[in-house]
Design an enzyme around this catalytic site. Structure first.
Site, PDB file in Angstrom:
ATOM      1  N   SER A   1       7.663  -4.146   1.191  1.00 22.52           N
ATOM      2  CA  SER A   1       7.768  -2.692   1.224  1.00 22.52           C
ATOM      3  C   SER A   1       6.411  -2.096   1.564  1.00 22.52           C
ATOM      4  CB  SER A   1       8.246  -2.169  -0.141  1.00 22.52           C
ATOM      5  OG  SER A   1       8.450  -0.758  -0.096  1.00 22.52           O
ATOM      6  N   ASP A   2       6.462  -0.918   2.149  1.00 19.94           N
ATOM      7  CA  ASP A   2       5.223  -0.205   2.457  1.00 19.94           C
ATOM      8  C   ASP A   2       5.500   1.289   2.455  1.00 19.94           C
ATOM      9  OD1 ASP A   2       2.326  -0.938   3.448  1.00 19.94           O
ATOM     10  OD2 ASP A   2       2.928   0.831   4.585  1.00 19.94           O
ATOM     11  N   GLN A   3       4.473   2.046   2.123  1.00 15.79           N
ATOM     12  CA  GLN A   3       4.617   3.502   2.062  1.00 15.79           C
ATOM     13  C   GLN A   3       3.480   4.163   2.826  1.00 15.79           C
ATOM     14  OE1 GLN A   3       3.866   6.016  -1.637  1.00 15.79           O
ATOM     15  NE2 GLN A   3       6.097   6.052  -1.565  1.00 15.79           N
TER      16      GLN A   3
ATOM     17  N   ALA B   1       9.287   2.263   3.367  1.00 11.64           N
ATOM     18  CA  ALA B   1      10.101   1.267   4.056  1.00 11.64           C
ATOM     19  C   ALA B   1      10.270   0.041   3.172  1.00 11.64           C
ATOM     20  CB  ALA B   1       9.450   0.872   5.375  1.00 11.64           C
TER      21      ALA B   1
ATOM     22  N   LYS C   1       5.536  -7.973   5.873  1.00 12.80           N
ATOM     23  CA  LYS C   1       5.389  -8.531   4.528  1.00 12.80           C
ATOM     24  C   LYS C   1       6.583  -9.405   4.169  1.00 12.80           C
ATOM     25  CE  LYS C   1       2.619  -4.603   2.925  1.00 12.80           C
ATOM     26  NZ  LYS C   1       2.577  -3.406   2.037  1.00 12.80           N
TER      27      LYS C   1
END
Length: 202
Positions: A79-81, A116, A64
């Protein structure tokens, strides 16, 4: 926190872009009183076969932040979860039925949320990344507990089917993390550190 390359190329822009369609991440970043733009990164979030959940979260955050849809000279935050529950990776439920299934799976368990974040500037090849591991212990949830929660505060766009900043906090017995905003979707302590490294904030 990992970092690639040490120096910012002369003349590199200070434009900040949030590569996310999440209103939660936009609200969190707005807490820092910075000017930023929002961009859909256009990233395929499909996990690879047998991909470790932590590695998945980091890979997607970096993808991203390095989206070719953003200007190359902009600083892009991605960001990613990912939720790991009993050796299963759970994403956004999307439907009430799936939310009920997720909460049933998490009931009485301690699960890990890997959040992250990555800050990247493609023009200078600078890239900072970090992953925050948040451990959440769910209390034993009855069918009524789950049905009431899903009816009261549907969180169909949140991994784990809850909003910790809302009624979701009532589902837990313990939360352990180095960053209190990580569970909400954007670890601001890590973000601030990266922004300071990039000279985007004091």
């Amino acid at each position: 926190m990992s970092k690639e390359n040490e120096r910012l190329a002369p003349g590199t822009a200070k434009k900040l872009v949030l590569a996310s369609t999440s209103r939660y991440r936009a609200q969190l970043l707005a807490r820092l009183s910075l000017t930023f733009e929002i961009l859909d990164p256009g990233i395929d979030e499909t996990p690879n076969a047998n991909e470790d959940p932590r590695a998945l979260a980091l890979r997607l955050a970096i993808a991203k932040a390095q989206t070719p849809l953003a200007p190359a000279d902009a600083w892009v935050l991605g960001s990613d979860q990912v939720l790991a529950c009993r050796e299963r990776t759970l994403g956004k439920p999307g439907t009430h039925d799936m939310a009920i299934q997720q909460l049933n799976a998490c009931s009485g368990s301690t699960v890990s949320f890997y959040t992250a974040v990555c800050l990247s500037n493609r023009a200078s090849s600078l890239c900072y990344s970090h992953v925050v591991d948040t451990r959440v212990t769910f209390r034993e949830l009855s069918d009524r507990d789950i049905a009431t929660y899903v009816a009261t505060e549907p969180a169909l766009d949140c991994a784990g089917s809850f909003k910790v900043e809302g009624l979701g906090i009532s589902l837990f017995t313990e939360v352990s993390s180095t960053d209190p905003t990580a569970l909400e979707g954007l670890p601001l302590i890590s973000v601030c550190s990266m922004l300071r490294e990039a000279n985007l904030m004091d």
